[in-house]
Design a protein around this motif. Structure first.
Motif, PDB file in Angstrom:
ATOM      1  N   SER A  89      -3.785  -0.961  -8.334  1.00 34.46           N
ATOM      2  CA  SER A  89      -5.117  -0.373  -8.207  1.00 34.46           C
ATOM      3  C   SER A  89      -5.008   0.853  -7.303  1.00 34.46           C
ATOM      4  O   SER A  89      -3.972   1.081  -6.685  1.00 34.46           O
ATOM      5  CB  SER A  89      -6.113  -1.382  -7.630  1.00 34.46           C
ATOM      6  OG  SER A  89      -5.715  -1.791  -6.327  1.00 34.46           O
ATOM      7  N   ARG A  90      -6.089   1.622  -7.243  1.00 31.36           N
ATOM      8  CA  ARG A  90      -6.068   2.808  -6.402  1.00 31.36           C
ATOM      9  C   ARG A  90      -7.445   3.088  -5.853  1.00 31.36           C
ATOM     10  O   ARG A  90      -8.461   2.740  -6.456  1.00 31.36           O
ATOM     11  CB  ARG A  90      -5.520   4.011  -7.168  1.00 31.36           C
ATOM     12  CG  ARG A  90      -6.381   4.511  -8.288  1.00 31.36           C
ATOM     13  CD  ARG A  90      -5.624   5.562  -9.132  1.00 31.36           C
ATOM     14  NE  ARG A  90      -5.264   6.733  -8.339  1.00 31.36           N
ATOM     15  CZ  ARG A  90      -4.364   7.638  -8.728  1.00 31.36           C
ATOM     16  NH1 ARG A  90      -3.737   7.488  -9.894  1.00 31.36           N
ATOM     17  NH2 ARG A  90      -4.091   8.688  -7.963  1.00 31.36           N
ATOM     18  N   ASP A  91      -7.464   3.774  -4.710  1.00 32.20           N
ATOM     19  CA  ASP A  91      -8.686   4.253  -4.096  1.00 32.20           C
ATOM     20  C   ASP A  91      -8.472   5.747  -3.855  1.00 32.20           C
ATOM     21  O   ASP A  91      -7.818   6.141  -2.884  1.00 32.20           O
ATOM     22  CB  ASP A  91      -8.947   3.512  -2.780  1.00 32.20           C
ATOM     23  CG  ASP A  91     -10.254   3.906  -2.124  1.00 32.20           C
ATOM     24  OD1 ASP A  91     -10.776   4.995  -2.451  1.00 32.20           O
ATOM     25  OD2 ASP A  91     -10.744   3.147  -1.292  1.00 32.20           O
ATOM     26  N   ASN A  92      -8.995   6.569  -4.732  1.00 29.79           N
ATOM     27  CA  ASN A  92      -8.741   8.005  -4.641  1.00 29.79           C
ATOM     28  C   ASN A  92      -9.380   8.630  -3.408  1.00 29.79           C
ATOM     29  O   ASN A  92      -8.884   9.640  -2.899  1.00 29.79           O
ATOM     30  CB  ASN A  92      -9.222   8.702  -5.911  1.00 29.79           C
ATOM     31  CG  ASN A  92      -8.317   8.408  -7.094  1.00 29.79           C
ATOM     32  OD1 ASN A  92      -7.163   8.007  -6.926  1.00 29.79           O
ATOM     33  ND2 ASN A  92      -8.829   8.591  -8.299  1.00 29.79           N
ATOM     34  N   SER A 141      -3.346   5.254 -14.129  1.00 33.03           N
ATOM     35  CA  SER A 141      -3.776   6.601 -14.453  1.00 33.03           C
ATOM     36  C   SER A 141      -4.499   7.243 -13.271  1.00 33.03           C
ATOM     37  O   SER A 141      -4.844   6.569 -12.300  1.00 33.03           O
ATOM     38  CB  SER A 141      -4.701   6.573 -15.669  1.00 33.03           C
ATOM     39  OG  SER A 141      -5.871   5.821 -15.361  1.00 33.03           O
ATOM     40  N   ARG A 142      -4.738   8.533 -13.367  1.00 34.53           N
ATOM     41  CA  ARG A 142      -5.352   9.248 -12.242  1.00 34.53           C
ATOM     42  C   ARG A 142      -6.724   8.724 -11.900  1.00 34.53           C
ATOM     43  O   ARG A 142      -7.134   8.745 -10.746  1.00 34.53           O
ATOM     44  CB  ARG A 142      -5.396  10.746 -12.527  1.00 34.53           C
ATOM     45  CG  ARG A 142      -6.219  11.152 -13.720  1.00 34.53           C
ATOM     46  CD  ARG A 142      -6.037  12.632 -13.998  1.00 34.53           C
ATOM     47  NE  ARG A 142      -6.582  13.442 -12.920  1.00 34.53           N
ATOM     48  CZ  ARG A 142      -7.765  14.044 -12.963  1.00 34.53           C
ATOM     49  NH1 ARG A 142      -8.513  13.918 -14.020  1.00 34.53           N
ATOM     50  NH2 ARG A 142      -8.175  14.768 -11.944  1.00 34.53           N
ATOM     51  N   SER A 143      -7.458   8.268 -12.875  1.00 41.73           N
ATOM     52  CA  SER A 143      -8.804   7.732 -12.624  1.00 41.73           C
ATOM     53  C   SER A 143      -8.774   6.268 -12.204  1.00 41.73           C
ATOM     54  O   SER A 143      -9.743   5.752 -11.643  1.00 41.73           O
ATOM     55  CB  SER A 143      -9.657   7.869 -13.880  1.00 41.73           C
ATOM     56  OG  SER A 143      -9.178   6.984 -14.881  1.00 41.73           O
ATOM     57  N   SER A 162       0.848  -1.185   0.000  1.00 40.83           N
ATOM     58  CA  SER A 162       0.000   0.000   0.000  1.00 40.83           C
ATOM     59  C   SER A 162       0.884   1.234   0.000  1.00 40.83           C
ATOM     60  O   SER A 162       1.994   1.226   0.542  1.00 40.83           O
ATOM     61  CB  SER A 162      -0.897   0.030   1.234  1.00 40.83           C
ATOM     62  OG  SER A 162      -1.755  -1.082   1.270  1.00 40.83           O
ATOM     63  N   CYS A 163       0.375   2.314  -0.569  1.00 40.24           N
ATOM     64  CA  CYS A 163       1.079   3.591  -0.573  1.00 40.24           C
ATOM     65  C   CYS A 163       0.044   4.676  -0.320  1.00 40.24           C
ATOM     66  O   CYS A 163      -0.861   4.870  -1.137  1.00 40.24           O
ATOM     67  CB  CYS A 163       1.771   3.803  -1.909  1.00 40.24           C
ATOM     68  SG  CYS A 163       2.508   5.443  -2.101  1.00 40.24           S
ATOM     69  N   VAL A 164       0.200   5.351   0.808  1.00 42.27           N
ATOM     70  CA  VAL A 164      -0.735   6.403   1.185  1.00 42.27           C
ATOM     71  C   VAL A 164      -0.102   7.761   0.937  1.00 42.27           C
ATOM     72  O   VAL A 164       1.030   8.017   1.375  1.00 42.27           O
ATOM     73  CB  VAL A 164      -1.140   6.282   2.664  1.00 42.27           C
ATOM     74  CG1 VAL A 164      -2.109   7.395   3.039  1.00 42.27           C
ATOM     75  CG2 VAL A 164      -1.766   4.922   2.927  1.00 42.27           C
ATOM     76  N   SER A 202      -5.993  14.039  -7.735  1.00 40.83           N
ATOM     77  CA  SER A 202      -5.418  12.724  -8.016  1.00 40.83           C
ATOM     78  C   SER A 202      -4.622  12.814  -9.302  1.00 40.83           C
ATOM     79  O   SER A 202      -5.091  13.367 -10.296  1.00 40.83           O
ATOM     80  CB  SER A 202      -6.536  11.695  -8.163  1.00 40.83           C
ATOM     81  OG  SER A 202      -7.257  11.563  -6.965  1.00 40.83           O
ATOM     82  N   THR A 203      -3.431  12.269  -9.277  1.00 44.58           N
ATOM     83  CA  THR A 203      -2.583  12.251 -10.465  1.00 44.58           C
ATOM     84  C   THR A 203      -2.064  10.832 -10.692  1.00 44.58           C
ATOM     85  O   THR A 203      -2.236   9.958  -9.849  1.00 44.58           O
ATOM     86  CB  THR A 203      -1.393  13.213 -10.301  1.00 44.58           C
ATOM     87  OG1 THR A 203      -0.637  12.831  -9.146  1.00 44.58           O
ATOM     88  CG2 THR A 203      -1.854  14.660 -10.146  1.00 44.58           C
TER      89      THR A 203
END
Length: 128
Positions: free
Chosen positions: A71-74, A52-54, A21-23, A31-32
């Motif tokens: 993956s990401r959770d903006n 990507s940002r989205s 994880s990276c916070v 978000s970028t």
């Protein structure tokens, strides 16, 4: 200024799994694009995965394709790297990175110089 903190590294046997994880904190109002890189002893930092940002676009190094998932959770300002079927050659310090600016068009970046902010890294060790 933006701070990135990685976690989730450790020692695992070959064939095992880890989730990094990276916070992001600080000036994270936008978000970028983000990415994961790794660096093994005596080797240059290498690209692992980008998102990507989205979160709608992802890209992987050939060496991890099919085994790793980014993956990401903006809403949580967090990017993840799910690593499965780990191999001894995956042993390295893993770094997350974030761009400072929003880009139009292609929003996937694979070069370290494309990123502006870096975490301190988390060690992943895969034993055979």
């Amino acid at each position: 200024q933006v701070q990135l903190v990685e976690s989730g590294g450790g020692l695992v046997q070959a064939g095992g799994s880890l989730r990094l994880s990276c916070v992001a904190s600080g000036r994270t109002s936008s978000s970028t694009a983000m990415g994961w890189f790794r660096q093994a002893p005596g080797k240059e930092r290498e690209f692992v995965a980008a998102i990507s940002r989205s979160g709608g676009s992802t890209y992987y190094a050939d060496s991890v394709k099919g085994r790793f998932t980014i993956s990401r959770d903006n809403a949580k300002n967090t990017v993840y790297l799910e690593m499965n079927s780990l191999k001894p050659e995956d042993t390295a310090v893993y770094y997350c990175a974030k761009r400072a600016s929003i880009s139009l068009g292609v929003d996937i970046y694979t070069r370290p110089r494309d990123y502006d902010y870096w975490g301190q890294g988390t060690q992943v060790t895969v034993s055979s």
